[in-house]
Design a protein around this motif. Structure first.
Motif, PDB file in Angstrom:
ATOM      1  N   LYS A  95      -9.799   1.546  -1.691  1.00 46.75           N
ATOM      2  CA  LYS A  95     -10.886   2.514  -1.596  1.00 46.75           C
ATOM      3  C   LYS A  95     -10.472   3.802  -0.876  1.00 46.75           C
ATOM      4  O   LYS A  95     -11.228   4.753  -0.852  1.00 46.75           O
ATOM      5  CB  LYS A  95     -12.067   1.889  -0.858  1.00 46.75           C
ATOM      6  CG  LYS A  95     -12.631   0.678  -1.565  1.00 46.75           C
ATOM      7  CD  LYS A  95     -13.670   0.002  -0.715  1.00 46.75           C
ATOM      8  CE  LYS A  95     -14.114  -1.292  -1.398  1.00 46.75           C
ATOM      9  NZ  LYS A  95     -14.935  -2.100  -0.514  1.00 46.75           N
ATOM     10  N   THR A  96      -9.278   3.824  -0.262  1.00 49.15           N
ATOM     11  CA  THR A  96      -8.852   5.002   0.494  1.00 49.15           C
ATOM     12  C   THR A  96      -8.074   5.965  -0.396  1.00 49.15           C
ATOM     13  O   THR A  96      -7.552   5.591  -1.438  1.00 49.15           O
ATOM     14  CB  THR A  96      -7.959   4.590   1.682  1.00 49.15           C
ATOM     15  OG1 THR A  96      -6.803   3.936   1.177  1.00 49.15           O
ATOM     16  CG2 THR A  96      -8.700   3.696   2.634  1.00 49.15           C
ATOM     17  N   ASN A  97      -8.004   7.207   0.056  1.00 53.31           N
ATOM     18  CA  ASN A  97      -7.248   8.231  -0.656  1.00 53.31           C
ATOM     19  C   ASN A  97      -5.835   8.261  -0.095  1.00 53.31           C
ATOM     20  O   ASN A  97      -5.593   8.832   0.970  1.00 53.31           O
ATOM     21  CB  ASN A  97      -7.943   9.588  -0.501  1.00 53.31           C
ATOM     22  CG  ASN A  97      -7.279  10.654  -1.335  1.00 53.31           C
ATOM     23  OD1 ASN A  97      -6.325  10.388  -2.057  1.00 53.31           O
ATOM     24  ND2 ASN A  97      -7.793  11.861  -1.219  1.00 53.31           N
ATOM     25  N   ILE A  98      -4.917   7.662  -0.804  1.00 49.31           N
ATOM     26  CA  ILE A  98      -3.543   7.551  -0.308  1.00 49.31           C
ATOM     27  C   ILE A  98      -2.777   8.855  -0.480  1.00 49.31           C
ATOM     28  O   ILE A  98      -1.729   9.051   0.115  1.00 49.31           O
ATOM     29  CB  ILE A  98      -2.828   6.372  -0.975  1.00 49.31           C
ATOM     30  CG1 ILE A  98      -1.617   5.956  -0.157  1.00 49.31           C
ATOM     31  CG2 ILE A  98      -2.357   6.734  -2.353  1.00 49.31           C
ATOM     32  CD1 ILE A  98      -1.502   4.499   0.001  1.00 49.31           C
ATOM     33  N   GLY A  99      -3.312   9.790  -1.267  1.00 46.83           N
ATOM     34  CA  GLY A  99      -2.669  11.088  -1.443  1.00 46.83           C
ATOM     35  C   GLY A  99      -2.600  11.874  -0.153  1.00 46.83           C
ATOM     36  O   GLY A  99      -1.662  12.639   0.077  1.00 46.83           O
ATOM     37  N   VAL A 100      -3.613  11.714   0.698  1.00 45.05           N
ATOM     38  CA  VAL A 100      -3.619  12.402   1.994  1.00 45.05           C
ATOM     39  C   VAL A 100      -2.455  11.911   2.844  1.00 45.05           C
ATOM     40  O   VAL A 100      -1.770  12.704   3.496  1.00 45.05           O
ATOM     41  CB  VAL A 100      -4.963  12.176   2.713  1.00 45.05           C
ATOM     42  CG1 VAL A 100      -4.941  12.767   4.110  1.00 45.05           C
ATOM     43  CG2 VAL A 100      -6.098  12.757   1.896  1.00 45.05           C
ATOM     44  N   LEU A 101      -2.219  10.624   2.817  1.00 50.76           N
ATOM     45  CA  LEU A 101      -1.107  10.064   3.576  1.00 50.76           C
ATOM     46  C   LEU A 101       0.220  10.618   3.066  1.00 50.76           C
ATOM     47  O   LEU A 101       1.097  10.984   3.856  1.00 50.76           O
ATOM     48  CB  LEU A 101      -1.120   8.535   3.481  1.00 50.76           C
ATOM     49  CG  LEU A 101      -0.011   7.799   4.213  1.00 50.76           C
ATOM     50  CD1 LEU A 101      -0.083   8.082   5.701  1.00 50.76           C
ATOM     51  CD2 LEU A 101      -0.096   6.323   3.931  1.00 50.76           C
ATOM     52  N   GLY A 102       0.358  10.710   1.749  1.00 53.59           N
ATOM     53  CA  GLY A 102       1.579  11.283   1.179  1.00 53.59           C
ATOM     54  C   GLY A 102       1.770  12.730   1.586  1.00 53.59           C
ATOM     55  O   GLY A 102       2.898  13.174   1.834  1.00 53.59           O
ATOM     56  N   GLY A 103       0.672  13.481   1.647  1.00 59.19           N
ATOM     57  CA  GLY A 103       0.753  14.873   2.088  1.00 59.19           C
ATOM     58  C   GLY A 103       1.224  14.991   3.520  1.00 59.19           C
ATOM     59  O   GLY A 103       2.065  15.834   3.841  1.00 59.19           O
ATOM     60  N   PHE A 104       0.678  14.141   4.409  1.00 58.03           N
ATOM     61  CA  PHE A 104       1.115  14.159   5.798  1.00 58.03           C
ATOM     62  C   PHE A 104       2.581  13.772   5.925  1.00 58.03           C
ATOM     63  O   PHE A 104       3.341  14.385   6.672  1.00 58.03           O
ATOM     64  CB  PHE A 104       0.255  13.223   6.660  1.00 58.03           C
ATOM     65  CG  PHE A 104      -1.021  13.842   7.123  1.00 58.03           C
ATOM     66  CD1 PHE A 104      -1.010  14.927   7.974  1.00 58.03           C
ATOM     67  CD2 PHE A 104      -2.237  13.328   6.711  1.00 58.03           C
ATOM     68  CE1 PHE A 104      -2.192  15.507   8.413  1.00 58.03           C
ATOM     69  CE2 PHE A 104      -3.421  13.894   7.134  1.00 58.03           C
ATOM     70  CZ  PHE A 104      -3.398  14.983   7.992  1.00 58.03           C
ATOM     71  N   LEU A 105       2.988  12.748   5.192  1.00 57.14           N
ATOM     72  CA  LEU A 105       4.386  12.332   5.254  1.00 57.14           C
ATOM     73  C   LEU A 105       5.315  13.431   4.758  1.00 57.14           C
ATOM     74  O   LEU A 105       6.373  13.679   5.342  1.00 57.14           O
ATOM     75  CB  LEU A 105       4.594  11.049   4.447  1.00 57.14           C
ATOM     76  CG  LEU A 105       4.026   9.777   5.067  1.00 57.14           C
ATOM     77  CD1 LEU A 105       4.211   8.602   4.122  1.00 57.14           C
ATOM     78  CD2 LEU A 105       4.681   9.490   6.403  1.00 57.14           C
ATOM     79  N   SER A 106       4.922  14.111   3.676  1.00 56.56           N
ATOM     80  CA  SER A 106       5.729  15.221   3.169  1.00 56.56           C
ATOM     81  C   SER A 106       5.816  16.342   4.194  1.00 56.56           C
ATOM     82  O   SER A 106       6.882  16.931   4.407  1.00 56.56           O
ATOM     83  CB  SER A 106       5.138  15.758   1.873  1.00 56.56           C
ATOM     84  OG  SER A 106       5.161  14.773   0.878  1.00 56.56           O
ATOM     85  N   PHE A 107       4.694  16.638   4.845  1.00 56.33           N
ATOM     86  CA  PHE A 107       4.665  17.688   5.861  1.00 56.33           C
ATOM     87  C   PHE A 107       5.621  17.364   7.000  1.00 56.33           C
ATOM     88  O   PHE A 107       6.423  18.209   7.416  1.00 56.33           O
ATOM     89  CB  PHE A 107       3.234  17.851   6.380  1.00 56.33           C
ATOM     90  CG  PHE A 107       3.108  18.831   7.497  1.00 56.33           C
ATOM     91  CD1 PHE A 107       3.225  20.192   7.270  1.00 56.33           C
ATOM     92  CD2 PHE A 107       2.861  18.390   8.791  1.00 56.33           C
ATOM     93  CE1 PHE A 107       3.104  21.108   8.311  1.00 56.33           C
ATOM     94  CE2 PHE A 107       2.741  19.294   9.828  1.00 56.33           C
ATOM     95  CZ  PHE A 107       2.865  20.657   9.586  1.00 56.33           C
TER      96      PHE A 107
END
Length: 157
Positions: A95-107
């Motif tokens: 149910k979570t948006n894992i794209g946000v996590l990927g964005g933080f990791l990329s940052f």
């Protein structure tokens, strides 16, 4: 890292710490190993990664933390494949948006790479400056000292 044959502790009889220096035989051995590693740099990539000496493979293979992490990961993967049901924590992650996590990791990855590149460029600048100073000293020695000594010094620089 280096095992010096003379006075392993580095302490003199008075208890003061003195500088440890390897003997000539040890220096020749170290220089031979360094030259072998230097010659490997021209080999193809897959031949380079298969060498044991002069790499970190020996340290990694004897590190307990590496093997412990690998065992935990293997245990988790085996237990995940054996289980017939989906754990509740996995259904919550759906149910979570894992794209946000990927964005933080990329940052953070970009920040880390930027910082590492900055440190490398700084160290490279120091290295080139040191090389320039050595060349300055060699030129000065060549100009001031007699020819036989000047040639020897420049040859060793």
């Amino acid at each position: 890292m280096c095992n010096f044959d003379d006075n392993e502790t580095g302490k003199s009889s008075g208890g003061a710490v003195k500088e440890m220096r390897p003997n000539f035989k040890k220096l020749k051995s170290i220089e031979r190993q360094r030259r072998e590693i230097l010659l490997r740099a021209e080999l193809p990539f897959f031949r380079i990664i298969l060498f044991w000496s002069g790499t970190c493979l020996k340290e990694i293979s004897t590190d307990l933390l590496v093997w412990l992490t690998l065992a935990i990961y293997t245990g988790i993967r085996i237990s995940a494949n054996i289980l017939d049901y989906t754990p509740e924590s996995v259904s919550l992650l759906e149910k979570t948006n894992i794209g946000v996590l990927g964005g933080f990791l990329s940052f953070f990855l970009v920040l880390f790479v930027n910082q590492t590149n900055g440190r490398f460029l700084e160290m490279y600048g120091f290295s080139k400056a040191c090389s320039g100073r050595i060349q300055d000293i060699a030129g000065l020695a060549r100009a001031i000292l007699p020819d036989e000594y000047g040639h020897k010094i420049v040859k060793h620089f």
